[in-house]
Write an enzyme that holds these catalytic residues in place. Structure first.
Site, mmCIF file in Angstrom:
data_model
loop_
_atom_site.group_PDB
_atom_site.id
_atom_site.type_symbol
_atom_site.label_atom_id
_atom_site.label_comp_id
_atom_site.label_asym_id
_atom_site.label_seq_id
_atom_site.Cartn_x
_atom_site.Cartn_y
_atom_site.Cartn_z
ATOM 1 N N VAL A 126 1.146 2.925 7.986
ATOM 2 C CA VAL A 126 2.453 2.927 8.652
ATOM 3 C C VAL A 126 3.502 3.310 7.606
ATOM 4 O O VAL A 126 3.664 2.619 6.593
ATOM 5 C CB VAL A 126 2.783 1.553 9.269
ATOM 6 C CG1 VAL A 126 4.169 1.580 9.907
ATOM 7 C CG2 VAL A 126 1.723 1.161 10.300
ATOM 8 N N GLN A 169 -2.395 3.331 3.109
ATOM 9 C CA GLN A 169 -1.182 3.108 3.900
ATOM 10 C C GLN A 169 -1.286 3.834 5.230
ATOM 11 O O GLN A 169 -1.619 5.026 5.270
ATOM 12 C CB GLN A 169 0.055 3.598 3.135
ATOM 13 C CG GLN A 169 1.353 3.326 3.886
ATOM 14 C CD GLN A 169 2.607 3.775 3.122
ATOM 15 O OE1 GLN A 169 2.514 4.371 2.053
ATOM 16 N NE2 GLN A 169 3.756 3.479 3.681
ATOM 17 N N HIS A 176 6.550 -1.797 3.693
ATOM 18 C CA HIS A 176 6.221 -3.161 4.081
ATOM 19 C C HIS A 176 5.377 -3.806 3.013
ATOM 20 O O HIS A 176 4.581 -3.142 2.346
ATOM 21 C CB HIS A 176 5.487 -3.197 5.429
ATOM 22 C CG HIS A 176 4.267 -2.318 5.496
ATOM 23 N ND1 HIS A 176 4.354 -0.954 5.658
ATOM 24 C CD2 HIS A 176 2.957 -2.606 5.386
ATOM 25 C CE1 HIS A 176 3.129 -0.440 5.672
ATOM 26 N NE2 HIS A 176 2.263 -1.416 5.498
ATOM 27 N N ASN A 203 0.855 -1.181 0.000
ATOM 28 C CA ASN A 203 0.000 0.000 0.000
ATOM 29 C C ASN A 203 0.895 1.236 0.000
ATOM 30 O O ASN A 203 1.756 1.378 0.873
ATOM 31 C CB ASN A 203 -0.915 0.018 1.238
ATOM 32 C CG ASN A 203 -1.959 -1.075 1.194
ATOM 33 O OD1 ASN A 203 -2.469 -1.411 0.128
ATOM 34 N ND2 ASN A 203 -2.277 -1.640 2.350
HETATM 35 P P1 5GP Z 1 -0.716 -0.393 5.835
HETATM 36 O O1 5GP Z 1 -2.137 -0.003 6.101
HETATM 37 O O2 5GP Z 1 0.235 0.727 6.180
HETATM 38 O O3 5GP Z 1 -0.482 -0.959 4.460
HETATM 39 O O4 5GP Z 1 -0.424 -1.616 6.801
HETATM 40 C C1 5GP Z 1 -0.095 -1.456 8.134
HETATM 41 C C2 5GP Z 1 -0.461 -2.736 8.821
HETATM 42 O O5 5GP Z 1 0.155 -2.743 10.087
HETATM 43 C C3 5GP Z 1 -1.960 -2.930 9.064
HETATM 44 O O6 5GP Z 1 -2.421 -4.094 8.398
HETATM 45 C C4 5GP Z 1 -2.072 -3.038 10.575
HETATM 46 O O7 5GP Z 1 -3.026 -3.988 10.995
HETATM 47 C C5 5GP Z 1 -0.672 -3.444 10.983
HETATM 48 N N1 5GP Z 1 -0.296 -3.007 12.319
HETATM 49 C C6 5GP Z 1 -0.501 -1.773 12.872
HETATM 50 N N2 5GP Z 1 -0.012 -1.721 14.114
HETATM 51 C C7 5GP Z 1 0.532 -2.951 14.353
HETATM 52 C C8 5GP Z 1 1.217 -3.507 15.491
HETATM 53 O O8 5GP Z 1 1.433 -2.877 16.526
HETATM 54 N N3 5GP Z 1 1.618 -4.803 15.380
HETATM 55 C C9 5GP Z 1 1.412 -5.542 14.257
HETATM 56 N N4 5GP Z 1 1.840 -6.807 14.250
HETATM 57 N N5 5GP Z 1 0.789 -5.048 13.161
HETATM 58 C C10 5GP Z 1 0.359 -3.763 13.225
#
Ligand code: 5GP
Length: 110
Positions: free
Chosen positions: A92, A90, A96, A83
């Site tokens: 974070v 996105q 990733h 993402n």
């Molecule tokens: P994005 O939305 O940025 O593509 O994905 C971030 C991902 O990080 C999300 O799927 C969310 O559930 C995961 N996530 C957020 N905080 C944490 C955490 O503290 N631990 C873990 N294992 N995953 C997390």
């Protein structure tokens, strides 16, 4: 200020780590969207795909995805998702890949 994922990599925040090597760390997503939902994160802090350096060596994410999928028994297939930015949701800002599998995955994604 280290990112959330760097804190996980440094074991400051707990997570179920399923794989790591010198380039990446992979751990289960806290809010899984499939029976297998693993995040593959480079140890280097890069905010996202848009910031990937041209000379970066981030193919390790792909190699790690293949290895993790084999280890977790995703013989029926799987999906790798990046993402990038708000339109993709996105949340974070540390590059990733989401490795998703263990069920039939719909297409197109939402
Ligand atoms: P994005 O939305 O940025 O593509 O994905 C971030 C991902 O990080 C999300 O799927 C969310 O559930 C995961 N996530 C957020 N905080 C944490 C955490 O503290 N631990 C873990 N294992 N995953 C997390």
């Amino acid at each position: 200020m280290p990112t959330l994922f760097t804190k996980i990599i440094q074991r400051e925040i707990p997570a179920e780590i399923v794989y790591e090597d010198e380039h990446v760390v992979a751990f289960r997503d806290i809010d899984p969207k499939a029976p297998v939902h693993v995040l593959i994160v480079p140890r280097t802090e890069i905010p996202g795909l848009a910031d990937l350096p041209d000379d970066g060596d981030h193919r390790h994410i792909l190699n790690a995805a293949k290895t993790i999928a084999e280890r977790l028994g995703l013989t029926g297939g799987y999906r790798l998702v990046f993402n990038q930015g708000p339109d993709a949701g996105q949340t974070v800002d540390h590059l990733h890949a989401h490795l998703l599998g263990g069920r039939q995955l719909g297409w197109p994604p939402g």
